[in-house]
Motif scaffolding. Structure first.
Motif, PDB file in Angstrom:
ATOM      1  N   THR A  53       0.853  -1.182   0.000  1.00  0.00           N
ATOM      2  CA  THR A  53       0.000   0.000   0.000  1.00  0.00           C
ATOM      3  C   THR A  53       0.890   1.232   0.000  1.00  0.00           C
ATOM      4  OG1 THR A  53      -1.664  -1.215   1.277  1.00  0.00           O
ATOM      5  CG2 THR A  53      -1.840   1.187   1.279  1.00  0.00           C
ATOM      6  N   VAL A  54       0.509   2.239  -0.770  1.00  0.00           N
ATOM      7  CA  VAL A  54       1.265   3.486  -0.841  1.00  0.00           C
ATOM      8  C   VAL A  54       0.685   4.490   0.152  1.00  0.00           C
ATOM      9  CG1 VAL A  54       1.865   5.441  -2.339  1.00  0.00           C
ATOM     10  CG2 VAL A  54       1.888   3.120  -3.248  1.00  0.00           C
ATOM     11  N   ALA A  55       1.572   5.125   0.911  1.00  0.00           N
ATOM     12  CA  ALA A  55       1.189   6.186   1.848  1.00  0.00           C
ATOM     13  C   ALA A  55       1.906   7.456   1.426  1.00  0.00           C
ATOM     14  CB  ALA A  55       1.585   5.803   3.268  1.00  0.00           C
ATOM     15  N   VAL A  56       1.169   8.564   1.337  1.00  0.00           N
ATOM     16  CA  VAL A  56       1.743   9.840   0.925  1.00  0.00           C
ATOM     17  C   VAL A  56       1.518  10.815   2.076  1.00  0.00           C
ATOM     18  CG1 VAL A  56       1.784  11.610  -0.874  1.00  0.00           C
ATOM     19  CG2 VAL A  56       1.133   9.258  -1.474  1.00  0.00           C
ATOM     20  N   VAL A  57       2.616  11.190   2.746  1.00  0.00           N
ATOM     21  CA  VAL A  57       2.540  12.013   3.956  1.00  0.00           C
ATOM     22  C   VAL A  57       3.535  13.173   3.876  1.00  0.00           C
ATOM     23  CG1 VAL A  57       1.763  10.108   5.426  1.00  0.00           C
ATOM     24  CG2 VAL A  57       4.197  10.563   5.202  1.00  0.00           C
ATOM     25  N   PRO A  58       3.280  14.257   4.629  1.00  0.00           N
ATOM     26  CA  PRO A  58       4.216  15.387   4.619  1.00  0.00           C
ATOM     27  C   PRO A  58       5.610  14.964   5.090  1.00  0.00           C
ATOM     28  CG  PRO A  58       2.174  15.994   5.714  1.00  0.00           C
ATOM     29  CD  PRO A  58       2.134  14.508   5.502  1.00  0.00           C
TER      30      PRO A  58
END
Length: 166
Positions: A68-73
């Motif tokens: 799963t891809v997570a896109v976070v600051p």
């Protein structure tokens, strides 16, 4: 080896090719990557003169056996429990870096949520919606793409959820 399109041969990445094909408005930011810098994301924010809360890193995690891809600051960290909950899973851990690279087609530090070799479930931190534009990797170290969070969400079929923490 896969055949590259004319746009890729001209210097585009799979991410920028996907954005162009989708007709999305975006800006590419290139900078000289310093291999000695301790953080790819913080380096990008500094090099572009952009607040770290608008520059997002792309991480690949294993949620109950599924990548799963997570896109976070870049200014914060990924909350693995929140990521698992966002996709209806029970347990999440960071994916093996070599597996993440093979699956996405990108190298660590240059993994983009766009134009991946295999489309993975994606979760974008909810804080992205508070910005007109955000920056994510354009598919290689030293190259970022700036676009609206709505376009990123639509193109990756992302779920918006509070998955980042300070």
């Amino acid at each position: 080896m896969a055949k590259k399109s004319k746009k890729q041969q001209a210097g585009g990445t799979p991410a920028t090719v996907a954005l162009t094909a989708a007709g999305v408005t975006f800006t590419v930011h290139a900078y000289d990557h310093d291999p000695a810098h301790p953080s790819y994301g913080e380096e990008a924010a500094e090099a572009m003169g952009v607040s770290p809360d608008r520059v997002f890193k792309t991480l690949v995690a294993d949620v109950d056996g599924a990548l799963t891809v997570a896109v976070v600051p870049v200014a914060g960290q990924l909350d693995l429990k929140a990521l698992a909950a966002a996709v209806g899973g029970k347990r999440a851990a960071m994916a093996d870096p070599a597996l993440a690279e093979r699956t996405t087609g990108y190298v660590r530090g240059g993994i983009s949520p766009l134009g991946q070799r295999k489309r993975l479930p994606t979760v974008l931190d909810a804080s992205a919606s508070g910005h007109a534009t955000i920056c994510v990797s354009a598919g290689r170290r030293g190259l970022e793409v700036e676009l609206s969070p709505d376009d990123l969400t639509r193109l990756t079929n992302a779920t918006l959820a509070p998955i980042g923490r300070a």
